[in-house]
Design an enzyme around this catalytic site. Sequence first.
Site, short mmCIF file in Angstrom:
data_model
loop_
_atom_site.label_atom_id
_atom_site.label_comp_id
_atom_site.label_asym_id
_atom_site.label_seq_id
_atom_site.Cartn_x
_atom_site.Cartn_y
_atom_site.Cartn_z
N GLU A 181 14.51 -55.40 14.93
CA GLU A 181 15.61 -55.52 15.89
C GLU A 181 16.60 -56.59 15.45
O GLU A 181 17.82 -56.42 15.51
CB GLU A 181 15.06 -55.90 17.28
CG GLU A 181 14.11 -54.89 17.87
CD GLU A 181 12.65 -55.18 17.54
OE1 GLU A 181 12.35 -55.57 16.38
OE2 GLU A 181 11.80 -55.02 18.43
N ASN A 237 7.25 -61.60 4.67
CA ASN A 237 7.35 -62.59 3.60
C ASN A 237 5.98 -63.21 3.37
O ASN A 237 5.20 -63.38 4.33
CB ASN A 237 8.36 -63.68 4.02
CG ASN A 237 8.74 -64.59 2.88
OD1 ASN A 237 8.03 -65.53 2.54
ND2 ASN A 237 9.87 -64.31 2.27
N ALA A 238 5.69 -63.57 2.11
CA ALA A 238 4.41 -64.20 1.79
C ALA A 238 4.21 -65.48 2.61
O ALA A 238 3.08 -65.85 2.94
CB ALA A 238 4.34 -64.51 0.30
N1 THU Z 1 7.80 -56.58 14.57
C1 THU Z 1 9.08 -56.10 14.69
O1 THU Z 1 9.73 -55.73 13.71
N2 THU Z 1 9.62 -56.05 15.94
C2 THU Z 1 8.99 -56.47 17.07
O2 THU Z 1 9.59 -56.54 18.13
C3 THU Z 1 7.57 -56.84 17.01
C4 THU Z 1 6.99 -57.02 15.66
C5 THU Z 1 7.23 -56.67 13.21
C6 THU Z 1 7.03 -58.07 12.75
C7 THU Z 1 5.94 -57.89 11.70
O3 THU Z 1 6.54 -57.55 10.47
C8 THU Z 1 5.16 -56.69 12.21
O4 THU Z 1 5.97 -56.07 13.18
C9 THU Z 1 3.82 -57.04 12.81
O5 THU Z 1 3.96 -58.03 13.77
#
Ligand code: THU
Length: 142
Positions: free
Chosen positions: A55, A45-46
Amino acid sequence: MNKEELVKLADKARENSYCPYSNYSVGAALLTKEGKVYTGCNIENASYPVGICAERTAFCKAVSEGEREFSAIAIAGGPKGHAPEDAYPCGLCRQFMNEFTDASDFEVLVVHSDMSFSTHKLYELLPHSFGPHSLDNTKNLE
Ligand code: THU
């Protein structure tokens, strides 16, 4: 549904990632004890903190459909358009999973770049956790 299939679904779920700010796409595939799979991706999101991880997207989809019993989650993440690279779940996601799982048997599968994967019990990733049991006042009556 075996673990290899779950891993493939997690990697496939990366395709829907909305990650224009980090360019880091993550997919997750959550398996219920009955064998149903809910997938999720990260949605940024912005206003950066508003974004949600893959997850928790998968868990929110499943829990909001009434699911409460889970056996495993596969996670594939890495720079968008590239192979996954050992995307371990963040602390918020570990805590979120702990709410709805038995940390001693729930499995977290982390996908490597060659699509092999490591399997961890949630309690290994979140030892000495604070969870629903911590707030169970009835235990003080025993
Ligand atoms: N991110 C996840 O989707 N799961 C995690 O457990 C770690 C980080 C995403 C959040 C963000 O959109 C991107 O990875 C970089 O942090």
